[in-house]
Design an enzyme around this catalytic site. Structure first.
Site, PDB file in Angstrom:
ATOM      1  N   ASP A  74       0.806  -1.230   0.000  1.00  0.00           N
ATOM      2  CA  ASP A  74       0.000   0.000   0.000  1.00  0.00           C
ATOM      3  C   ASP A  74       0.839   1.281   0.000  1.00  0.00           C
ATOM      4  OD1 ASP A  74       0.985  -0.125   2.530  1.00  0.00           O
ATOM      5  OD2 ASP A  74      -0.933  -0.140   3.575  1.00  0.00           O
ATOM      6  N   ARG A 262      -4.463   4.480   6.882  1.00  0.00           N
ATOM      7  CA  ARG A 262      -4.858   4.201   5.495  1.00  0.00           C
ATOM      8  C   ARG A 262      -5.852   5.221   4.990  1.00  0.00           C
ATOM      9  NH1 ARG A 262      -3.950  -1.088   3.566  1.00  0.00           N
ATOM     10  NH2 ARG A 262      -5.256  -0.290   1.914  1.00  0.00           N
ATOM     11  N   TYR A 271       1.576  -3.679  10.743  1.00  0.00           N
ATOM     12  CA  TYR A 271       2.552  -4.687  10.337  1.00  0.00           C
ATOM     13  C   TYR A 271       3.252  -5.212  11.564  1.00  0.00           C
ATOM     14  CZ  TYR A 271       2.866  -3.734   5.335  1.00  0.00           C
ATOM     15  OH  TYR A 271       2.604  -3.629   4.009  1.00  0.00           O
ATOM     16  N   PRO A 354       8.715  -5.729   3.901  1.00  0.00           N
ATOM     17  CA  PRO A 354       7.788  -4.600   3.700  1.00  0.00           C
ATOM     18  C   PRO A 354       8.174  -3.369   4.509  1.00  0.00           C
ATOM     19  CG  PRO A 354       6.770  -6.263   5.073  1.00  0.00           C
ATOM     20  CD  PRO A 354       8.137  -6.783   4.718  1.00  0.00           C
TER      21      PRO A 354
HETATM   22  C1  LIG Z   1       0.025 -12.249  -0.253  1.00  0.00           C
HETATM   23  C2  LIG Z   1       0.944 -11.072  -0.391  1.00  0.00           C
HETATM   24  C3  LIG Z   1       0.910 -10.095   0.575  1.00  0.00           C
HETATM   25  C4  LIG Z   1       1.753  -9.020   0.468  1.00  0.00           C
HETATM   26  N1  LIG Z   1       1.678  -8.063   1.405  1.00  0.00           N
HETATM   27  C5  LIG Z   1       2.486  -7.006   1.314  1.00  0.00           C
HETATM   28  C6  LIG Z   1       2.426  -6.015   2.256  1.00  0.00           C
HETATM   29  O1  LIG Z   1       1.648  -6.113   3.182  1.00  0.00           O
HETATM   30  N2  LIG Z   1       3.254  -4.942   2.127  1.00  0.00           N
HETATM   31  C7  LIG Z   1       4.153  -4.840   1.092  1.00  0.00           C
HETATM   32  O2  LIG Z   1       4.892  -3.843   0.996  1.00  0.00           O
HETATM   33  N3  LIG Z   1       4.232  -5.789   0.162  1.00  0.00           N
HETATM   34  C8  LIG Z   1       3.427  -6.866   0.260  1.00  0.00           C
HETATM   35  N4  LIG Z   1       3.499  -7.816  -0.663  1.00  0.00           N
HETATM   36  C9  LIG Z   1       4.479  -7.645  -1.730  1.00  0.00           C
HETATM   37  C10 LIG Z   1       3.987  -6.712  -2.823  1.00  0.00           C
HETATM   38  O3  LIG Z   1       2.622  -6.936  -3.050  1.00  0.00           O
HETATM   39  C11 LIG Z   1       4.851  -6.969  -4.036  1.00  0.00           C
HETATM   40  O4  LIG Z   1       6.173  -6.483  -3.771  1.00  0.00           O
HETATM   41  C12 LIG Z   1       4.368  -6.344  -5.291  1.00  0.00           C
HETATM   42  O5  LIG Z   1       3.040  -6.670  -5.518  1.00  0.00           O
HETATM   43  C13 LIG Z   1       5.253  -6.824  -6.429  1.00  0.00           C
HETATM   44  O6  LIG Z   1       4.598  -6.654  -7.633  1.00  0.00           O
HETATM   45  P1  LIG Z   1       4.767  -7.681  -8.832  1.00  0.00           P
HETATM   46  O7  LIG Z   1       3.899  -7.158  -9.909  1.00  0.00           O
HETATM   47  O8  LIG Z   1       6.189  -7.893  -9.117  1.00  0.00           O
HETATM   48  O9  LIG Z   1       4.237  -9.088  -8.292  1.00  0.00           O
HETATM   49  P2  LIG Z   1       2.842  -9.522  -7.677  1.00  0.00           P
HETATM   50  O10 LIG Z   1       2.092  -8.390  -7.145  1.00  0.00           O
HETATM   51  O11 LIG Z   1       3.127 -10.670  -6.785  1.00  0.00           O
HETATM   52  O12 LIG Z   1       2.018 -10.030  -8.937  1.00  0.00           O
HETATM   53  C14 LIG Z   1       2.291 -11.238  -9.585  1.00  0.00           C
HETATM   54  C15 LIG Z   1       1.079 -11.656 -10.377  1.00  0.00           C
HETATM   55  O13 LIG Z   1       1.427 -12.796 -11.161  1.00  0.00           O
HETATM   56  C16 LIG Z   1       0.400 -13.739 -11.090  1.00  0.00           C
HETATM   57  N5  LIG Z   1       0.991 -15.068 -11.316  1.00  0.00           N
HETATM   58  C17 LIG Z   1       1.859 -15.708 -10.527  1.00  0.00           C
HETATM   59  N6  LIG Z   1       2.158 -16.922 -11.063  1.00  0.00           N
HETATM   60  C18 LIG Z   1       1.459 -17.003 -12.219  1.00  0.00           C
HETATM   61  C19 LIG Z   1       1.340 -18.022 -13.218  1.00  0.00           C
HETATM   62  N7  LIG Z   1       1.997 -19.180 -13.150  1.00  0.00           N
HETATM   63  N8  LIG Z   1       0.531 -17.782 -14.278  1.00  0.00           N
HETATM   64  C20 LIG Z   1      -0.159 -16.611 -14.378  1.00  0.00           C
HETATM   65  N9  LIG Z   1      -0.098 -15.653 -13.441  1.00  0.00           N
HETATM   66  C21 LIG Z   1       0.720 -15.835 -12.388  1.00  0.00           C
HETATM   67  C22 LIG Z   1      -0.174 -13.579  -9.704  1.00  0.00           C
HETATM   68  O14 LIG Z   1      -1.500 -14.061  -9.624  1.00  0.00           O
HETATM   69  C23 LIG Z   1      -0.083 -12.071  -9.481  1.00  0.00           C
HETATM   70  O15 LIG Z   1      -1.257 -11.405  -9.868  1.00  0.00           O
HETATM   71  C24 LIG Z   1       2.667  -8.908  -0.605  1.00  0.00           C
HETATM   72  C25 LIG Z   1       2.694  -9.899  -1.578  1.00  0.00           C
HETATM   73  C26 LIG Z   1       1.839 -10.980  -1.489  1.00  0.00           C
HETATM   74  C27 LIG Z   1       1.865 -12.021  -2.576  1.00  0.00           C
END
Ligand SMILES: Cc1cc2nc3c(=O)[nH]c(=O)nc-3n(C[C@H](O)[C@H](O)[C@H](O)COP(=O)(O)OP(=O)(O)OC[C@H]3O[C@@H](n4cnc5c(N)ncnc54)[C@H](O)[C@@H]3O)c2cc1C
Length: 638
Positions: A74, A262, A271, A354
C-alpha cells in the site's frame, strides 16, 4: 492536457481513438508482440505503458480469475507518484490516498519498560525532494487505475484472467515470434484447457515464485530462510494518540509494529514482524490466526488500548531479501552475440521486506524502464541491443535497494538498548537512519551509471541540480503562451518519447545570433539534426524527440509571435500550432527554476530526458555534434 489535435473530438479526452476494430475474444491471441505474465503492479505498469502504442499488440494474463480486490502492498513512494502523473492518474490517487506527512517513533518508557512512550516525531519526506507526497493506497486501487488507462488506450487492452503460465520455449532460429508460451485455463467451465501463444517478447511479472524466471534458468539468491510477517487492515477504537500518523513502535519485550494509517480516515494497517522461518518451513505451518496478531499488537501498544471492531483484510506471509543475477534470458557470457527475448520484472527478480515499502515501488519502476525500450525496438526506432540495458540498469539498482532494505530491516528488528542490554540499538539511532535513508524510501535515490543511455558528467556543472542518471527533478515554471503556472516535469507523459529541454542563456531569444536560436535552427534544418534524423517523414516533428525551451525572462517580456518557429510547430492532420513548447521561471512565486536546479545562467544548457523521466545527458547549448552523437548511439536513422 492537449487534445483536438487531429480534429474536434467529443466526450472524454482521456479515451483514445481505437486503433482498429478489435473483436473482444475470450481466447488468447495466437500471436502477439509482447506477452506479459502477471497482473500485479509490475505487469500492469508495463501493460499500461505498452497500451499507449497503437501499433504494438500486447497481451497480459494472470492465473487469478479477476482483478485483485484487497490487501498486499500500500505504500506509494514520491517517485511512483511522479510516474503516475506521467500516466495521468496522480490526481485521482492523491485525492483518495492517505498522505504520510510525518512519522512518529515510540520506545519503551525508561520508568516502566512495559509501557511505550513517544521518542520522536519527524517530517516524513525532506523538503523539496519531490513535488509529490509519499502516500498510502490499497494496491488493488492502483491496479484499477492502470486497468482504466488500458481500457481507454488505443488498443482497449483488457487482461485475460484464469490463465496459468505453464512453460515457455525460445526458438533461436525463428526471426518473427521466437517465444512460444503455454497456458492452462483455470477459470470456471474451462479448467484444464491448454492454450499456446507465440510472442516476439515475453515478460514474467509473475511474482516471487515466478515460473517464467524458472523457465529461463534464473534463480533468486540471498536469504536462506524467509521472515514471517503479519499484516492486518483494521477498523479500531484506540486511545493511542498517533493512530493517524505512520508510527514505528518498538516495545521492550513484545516485539515491534509499524502503524500505517490508510485512506479514508479510519482504516489502519498494522505490520508485525514474526519469527524467522527455518529453511524448510512455510508460514502456513505456524497456523497463525488474526486473533493472535491482534493480541500481539495489544501487548506492544501497552498502556494504550486497541479495540478492533472489524478486520478488513489480514495475511501472514513470508519473504526473504533475494535477488536474481540477471533480469533476462541471456547468460552473462552471451550478451555480445545474443539479444534478450524473455525478461523478468518486479518480485520475480527481487524481493524485499515490507519495512521500507520497496516491493511494489521498485517493481513498477522496473516495468517503466522496460516498457519504452520494448516499444523502441518493436517500432524499429532502436536496435535490439537496447534491451540489454534493462537488466544492466535495473539489476544494479535492485542490488543497492536490497542492501538498504536489509540494513533497515535489521535495525528495526534489533533489540533496543536498555540497562539489561547495553549493546542494543539506541532509539535515536533508528530515527536518524530513517531520516538519512529518506531518498531511498522516496524512490529518488536511483542513479543509472554511464552507458549508451546515460552520458558522462563532463558538463554537469551547467545544471548542478539535474544530476545525470537520476530522475528529472521537476520545478515550477510558467507556460509562456497562456501564463499558466505548471511544472516542467509534468510535460513528460508516459508516451515513449524523449524530451530535450533547452535552458536559454540571458541573451534575447529572438536575436538570430543567440545560442537558443542557433540550436532551434540546427534542430529544425541542420544536416545532423537528431530530430530530423530520427523522425520518420509523415510523423509530427516531436513524435520521437519533444523539444521544449525555458527562458530566463519573465513571460510578459517575451513576444510569442517573435519566438523561433521551431518552438511553434505545426502538427497533426490539420497542421495546428502547438503552443506549449516554451516556459519561463515562475518569478511571481519566487520559484526560479534556474536557481532551484542550479542551471548556469550565463551559458544555459541542454537537458536530455529519457522516456522514463531519467536525465540522460547535460550538454552546452551549442554542443550540436555531441547532441547528435548521443541520439545516434540510441536511435536508428528513420
Ligand atoms: C500475499 C501477499 C501479501 C503481500 N503483502 C504485502 C504487504 O503487506 N506490504 C508490502 O509492501 N508488500 C506486500 N506484498 C508484496 C507486494 O505486493 C509486491 O512487492 C508487489 O506486488 C510486487 O509486484 P509484482 O507485480 O512484481 O508481483 P505480484 O504483485 O506478486 O504479482 C504477480 C502476479 O502474477 C500472477 N501469477 C503468478 N504466477 C502465475 C502463473 N503461473 N501464471 C499466471 N499468473 C501468475 C499472480 O496471480 C499475481 O497477480 C505482498 C505480496 C503478497 C503475494
Amino acid at each position: 492536457m492537449q487534445f483536438h489535435l487531429n480534429g474536434f473530438k467529443k466526450g472524454d479526452p482521456d479515451v483514445a481513438e481505437p486503433a482498429e476494430a478489435l473483436a473482444p475474444s475470450d481466447r488468447l491471441p495466437s500471436e502477439v508482440d509482447v506477452l506479459i505474465i502477471g497482473c500485479g503492479p509490475a505487469g500492469l505498469t508495463l501493460a499500461a505503458q505498452l497500451s499507449a502504442f497503437e501499433d504494438i499488440r500486447t497481451c497480459i494474463v494472470d492465473q487469478k480469475t479477476g482483478p485483485l480486490q484487497l490487501g498486499q502492498a500500500d505504500g506509494v513512494a514520491c517517485r511512483s507518484v511522479e510516474m503516475f502523473h506521467a500516466f495521468g492518474f496522480s490526481e485521482r490517487l492523491l485525492r483518495e490516498a492517505y498522505w504520510v506527512n510525518e512519522t512518529a517513533f515510540w520506545k519503551p518508557d525508561e520508568t516502566s519498560r512495559k509501557n511505550i512512550v513517544r521518542s520522536g516525531r519527524i517530517q516524513d519526506v525532506e523538503d523539496g525532494l519531490s513535488e509529490f507526497p509519499h502516500v498510502i493506497l490499497n494496491q488493488a486501487r492502483l491496479h484499477e487505475f492502470y486497468l482504466d488507462i488500458m481500457r481507454k488506450s488505443p488498443r482497449r487492452l483488457e487482461p485475460h484472467y484464469g490463465r496459468r503460465f505453464v512453460d515457455l520455449q525460445i526458438d533461436p532460429n525463428a526471426s518473427d515470434y521466437p517465444v512460444t508460451l503455454t497456458f492452462e485455463r483455470v477459470d470456471d467451465g474451462h479448467e484444464g484447457e491448454i492454450e499456446t501463444v507465440k510472442a516476439r517478447y515475453a515478460v514474467g511479472c509473475d511474482g516471487a515464485r515466478s515460473g517464467v524466471r524458472r523457465s529461463v534458468g534464473r534463480e533468486l539468491r540471498g536469504d536462506s530462510a524467509n521472515q514471517a510477517w503479519g499484516v492486518m487492515d483494521v477498523l479500531a477504537v484506540t486511545d493511542f494518540p498517533d493512530i493517524r500518523l505512520k508510527s514505528v513502535i518498538q516495545s521492550d519485550s513484545e516485539g515491534s509494529i509499524i502503524i500505517i494509517p490508510r485512506e479514508g480516515g479510519y482504516l489502519v494497517r498494522i505490520y508485525m514482524e514474526l519469527d524467522k522461518l527455518s529453511t524448510t518451513e512455510r508460514v502456513a505451518d505456524r497456523k497463525i490466526t488474526v486473533d493472535y496478531l491482534i493480541a500481539a499488537a495489544q501487548r506492544i501498544l501497552h498502556p494504550y488500548s486497541l479495540d478492533v471492531k472489524e478486520v478488513a483484510w489480514w495475511s501472514v506471509y513470508e519473504i526473504g531479501q533475494r535477488l536474481a543475477d540477471k533480469f533476462d534470458d541471456v547468460p552473462a557470457g552471451e550478451v555480445a552475440n545474443r539479444q534478450p527475448r524473455v525478461f523478468i520484472a518486479g518480485d520475480a527478480c527481487h524481493t524485499h521486506s515490507p519495512k521500507a515499502g520497496q516491493g511494489m515501488n521498485v517493481s513498477m519502476q522496473d516495468a517503466f524502464n522496460l516498457g519504452w525500450k520494448l516499444a523502441h525496438v518493436l517500432r524499429g526506432w532502436s536496435g535490439p541491443q537496447l534491451l540489454h540495458t534493462y537488466s544492466e540498469e535495473r539489476q544494479a539498482i535492485a542490488k543497492i535497494l536490497i542492501d538498504f532494505d536489509r540494513e533497515w530491516a535489521a535495525m528495526l528488528s534489533a533489540p533496543l538498548k536498555s540497562a539489561t542490554n547495553p549493546n542494543g540499538v539506541e532509539p535515536a539511532e533508528v530515527q536518524r537512519y530513517f531520516v538519512q535513508s529518506g531518498r531511498y524510501t522516496a524512490g529518488t535515490a536511483t542513479v543509472y551509471s554511464p552507458s549508451v543511455l546515460t552520458g558522462r558528467g563532463t558538463h554537469q556543472q551547467l545544471a548542478r541540480g539535474l544530476e545525470i542518471g537520476t530522475r528529472l527533478h521537476s520545478a515550477p515554471v510558467i507556460r509562456l503562451v497562456d501564463a499558466k503556472p505548471t511544472h516542467l516535469g509534468h510535460t513528460i507523459k508516459a508516451d515513449g518519447r524523449w524530451r530535450l529541454f533547452a535552458f536559454a542563456d540571458p541573451q534575447d531569444p529572438v536575436d538570430p545570433s543567440s545560442r537558443i536560436q542557433k540550436l532551434c535552427d540546427f534542430l529544425a534544418d541542420g544536416l545532423g539534426s537528431p530530430v530530423r534524423r530520427h523522425t520518420l517523414g509523415g510523423l509530427d516533428i516531436d513524435a520521437v524527440i519533444d523539444v521544449r525551451a525555458v527562458f530566463q525572462q519573465s513571460h510578459r517580456d517575451l513576444a510569442v509571435e517573435r519566438m523561433p518557429k521551431f518552438l511553434l510547430p505545426n502538427k497533426g492532420r490539420l497542421g495546428l500550432v502547438d503552443y506549449e513548447k516554451m516556459y519561463c521561471p515562475d518569478l511571481k512565486s519566487g520559484s526560479d527554476i534556474y536557481e532551484m536546479r542550479g542551471i548556469d545562467r550565463q551559458n544555459g544548457c541542454i537537458i536530455i530526458v529519457r522516456p522514463d523521466q531519467y536525465v540522460a545527458h547535460v550538454l552546452p547549448l551549442d554542443a550540436h555534434e555531441e547532441l547528435a552523437a548521443f541520439f545516434d548511439g540510441v536511435l536508428k536513422a528513420a
